[in-house]
Design a protein around this motif. Structure first.
Motif, PDB file in Angstrom:
ATOM      1  N   UNK A 285       0.844  -1.202   0.000  1.00 35.44           N
ATOM      2  CA  UNK A 285       0.000   0.000   0.000  1.00 35.44           C
ATOM      3  C   UNK A 285       0.873   1.244   0.000  1.00 35.44           C
ATOM      4  N   UNK A 286       1.924   1.232   0.820  1.00 36.53           N
ATOM      5  CA  UNK A 286       2.846   2.365   0.841  1.00 36.53           C
ATOM      6  C   UNK A 286       3.504   2.542  -0.524  1.00 36.53           C
ATOM      7  N   UNK A 287       3.942   1.454  -1.141  1.00 34.59           N
ATOM      8  CA  UNK A 287       4.612   1.537  -2.441  1.00 34.59           C
ATOM      9  C   UNK A 287       3.682   2.120  -3.504  1.00 34.59           C
ATOM     10  N   UNK A 288       2.424   1.694  -3.475  1.00 29.69           N
ATOM     11  CA  UNK A 288       1.454   2.221  -4.441  1.00 29.69           C
ATOM     12  C   UNK A 288       1.204   3.712  -4.219  1.00 29.69           C
ATOM     13  N   UNK A 289       1.097   4.108  -2.950  1.00 34.04           N
ATOM     14  CA  UNK A 289       0.895   5.515  -2.637  1.00 34.04           C
ATOM     15  C   UNK A 289       2.086   6.344  -3.072  1.00 34.04           C
ATOM     16  N   UNK A 291       4.276   5.703  -5.396  1.00 39.38           N
ATOM     17  CA  UNK A 291       4.331   5.796  -6.861  1.00 39.38           C
ATOM     18  C   UNK A 291       3.275   6.755  -7.389  1.00 39.38           C
ATOM     19  N   UNK A 292       2.107   6.766  -6.750  1.00 37.73           N
ATOM     20  CA  UNK A 292       1.059   7.696  -7.175  1.00 37.73           C
ATOM     21  C   UNK A 292       1.500   9.131  -6.933  1.00 37.73           C
ATOM     22  N   UNK A 293       2.214   9.374  -5.847  1.00 35.07           N
ATOM     23  CA  UNK A 293       2.673  10.725  -5.503  1.00 35.07           C
ATOM     24  C   UNK A 293       3.829  11.186  -6.393  1.00 35.07           C
ATOM     25  N   UNK A 294       4.784  10.269  -6.680  1.00 35.24           N
ATOM     26  CA  UNK A 294       6.032  10.685  -7.323  1.00 35.24           C
ATOM     27  C   UNK A 294       6.235  10.146  -8.728  1.00 35.24           C
ATOM     28  N   UNK A 295       5.459   9.120  -9.112  1.00 37.48           N
ATOM     29  CA  UNK A 295       5.667   8.494 -10.414  1.00 37.48           C
ATOM     30  C   UNK A 295       6.699   7.389 -10.391  1.00 37.48           C
ATOM     31  N   UNK A 296       7.303   7.157  -9.217  1.00 42.43           N
ATOM     32  CA  UNK A 296       8.320   6.112  -9.072  1.00 42.43           C
ATOM     33  C   UNK A 296       8.007   5.253  -7.862  1.00 42.43           C
ATOM     34  N   UNK A 297       8.311   3.935  -7.911  1.00 38.92           N
ATOM     35  CA  UNK A 297       8.213   3.122  -6.699  1.00 38.92           C
ATOM     36  C   UNK A 297       9.327   3.518  -5.742  1.00 38.92           C
TER      37      UNK A 297
END
Length: 313
Positions: A285-289, A291-297
Motif C-alpha cells: 500500500x505504501x509503495x502504491x501511494x 508511486x502515485x505521488x512521485x511516479x516512481x516506486x
C-alpha cells in the motif's frame, strides 16, 4: 552510567550568547510549463486550477481575462494568477501570430504560499529590482526549454533547476518588497479568527506526522484534528483552504511524502521499515501511494538518487 554533559549539543557549553535559525524544509513543483506559438484563431477557454500560474508574452500581444478583469499583454508583460481564479485567453489582439510561455507551480512552504495568496496583483509591470529578477529567471527557464542542452542531460537539468530556484527567490523578494511592516497576514475579507484556526490546523498536521513517525502509527486525519479543535471537518477544510490555497489533506500528503523521501535516502533503512515508520502496515500500500505521488516506486526513487553518488572502489 549517566553522562552529565549535554551530549546533544556540546557546543552550547561555555557559550555566552547564541541564536537558532529556524529549520527550513520546502518543496516546490513546476509543471505543465510550455512555450507555444499560435495564430489569430487560437483561444483558451475559461478555467481554474489549484496551482499558481505565470504567463508571459514573448512576441505579439494577448488579451487575457483574469478574475473578471481584462488585461492586454504586450511582449515582455507578465501575468501572475493565483489558484482557483477563473481566467481565459481571447488570443491575439491584432497580430497574425503570438508567442507566449506559461508555467504552473506549487510550493508547500505555507509561509511563502500564504504570502503569495495575499498578492492580489495580476499584471507584473515595472522595472523594480524584484520584477527584473522574476523576468531574468523566466528568461533562463524559457531558454532551457527552447534550447535544451541535448549533449549533456545532467547539465541541462541543473541549468533548469538553477533557474527555477532563482524564480522562487525572486518571488520571495517580490513578496517581501510588497508587504508592509508588520507583514500583511490575511486576504481581504478574512478574519483573524480564520487565520488562527488555519495556523492551528497546520501546527497539528505537522505534529501528527512527526509523532506518527516516532510511534510507527498513521498521521492524524483532518477529522481527528477538527474534533480536537472543536470544529466540524468542513469548517476546518474551508478555513485552511481559504488561507493557504490547498486542502489540509493535500498538505498532509505533502508532509508524509517529503518525510518518506528523506528516509529513502538512508540506505540502511528497508522500504518495509520506512513504511512502518510512516504508519503503513502493508508495504505494498505504501509503495502504491509513493508511486502515485512521485511516479516512481520507493526502490526506483532510491536508485535514482543513488545514481549521482560517486562510485566506491
Amino acid at each position: 552510567m549517566r553522562l552529565s554533559m549535554n551530549v546533544l549539543d556540546p557546543g552550547t557549553q561555555h557559550s555566552m550568547d547564541g541564536r537558532m535559525s529556524p529549520d527550513i524544509q520546502a518543496a516546490f513543483h513546476i509543471f505543465a510549463a510550455h512555450w507555444r506559438k499560435v495564430n489569430r484563431e487560437w483561444q483558451y477557454p475559461a478555467h481554474t486550477h489549484p496551482m499558481f500560474e505565470i504567463n508571459i508574452v514573448l512576441q505579439g500581444s494577448q488579451q487575457m481575462t483574469v478574475g473578471g478583469q481584462s488585461y492586454i499583454q504586450h511582449s515582455g508583460d507578465i501575468l501572475f494568477i493565483r489558484p482557483s481564479v477563473l481566467h481565459s485567453s481571447l488570443g491575439t489582439v491584432s497580430e497574425d501570430e503570438m508567442t507566449y510561455y506559461c508555467l504552473h507551480f506549487d510550493i508547500d512552504d505555507l509561509v511563502l504560499r500564504r504570502s503569495l495568496m495575499t498578492m492580489d496583483t495580476v499584471s507584473l509591470s515595472g522595472d523594480s529590482p524584484e520584477l527584473q529578477a522574476i523576468r531574468s529567471s523566466l528568461d533562463a527557464i524559457i531558454s532551457s526549454t527552447i534550447l535544451p542542452d541535448a549533449s549533456d542531460a545532467q547539465r541541462g537539468r541543473l541549468v533548469t533547476l538553477n533557474a527555477s530556484l532563482q524564480l522562487f527567490t525572486a518571488l520571495s523578494s517580490w513578496v517581501l518588497a510588497a508587504l508592509p511592516s508588520p507583514a500583511r497576514s490575511t486576504l481581504p475579507g478574512v478574519t483573524e479568527k480564520t487565520v488562527a484556526l488555519a495556523n492551528a490546523i497546520e501546527g497539528l498536521l505537522q505534529e501528527s506526522v512527526f509523532t506518527a513517525a516516532a510511534a510507527g502509527s498513521r498521521a492524524g486525519s483532518i477529522e481527528d484534528i477538527a474534533a480536537r479543535l472543536g470544529y466540524s471537518p468542513n469548517h476546518c477544510n474551508r478555513a485552511f483552504r481559504q488561507i493557504y490555497g490547498l486542502p489540509p489533506r493535500q498538505y498532509l500528503s505533502d508532509l508524509i511524502i517529503r518525510h518518506a523521501k528523506l528516509l529513502l535516502l538512508d540506505n540502511s533503512l528497508s522500504v518495509e521499515s520506512i513504511a512502518y515508520r510512516l504508519g503503513y502496515r502493508d508495504v505494498s500500500h505504501f509503495s502504491k501511494q509513493f508511486k502515485r505521488w512521485t511516479g516512481l516506486p520507493p526502490m526506483g526513487y532510491r536508485q535514482l538518487t543513488a545514481e549521482s553518488e560517486p562510485v566506491k572502489e
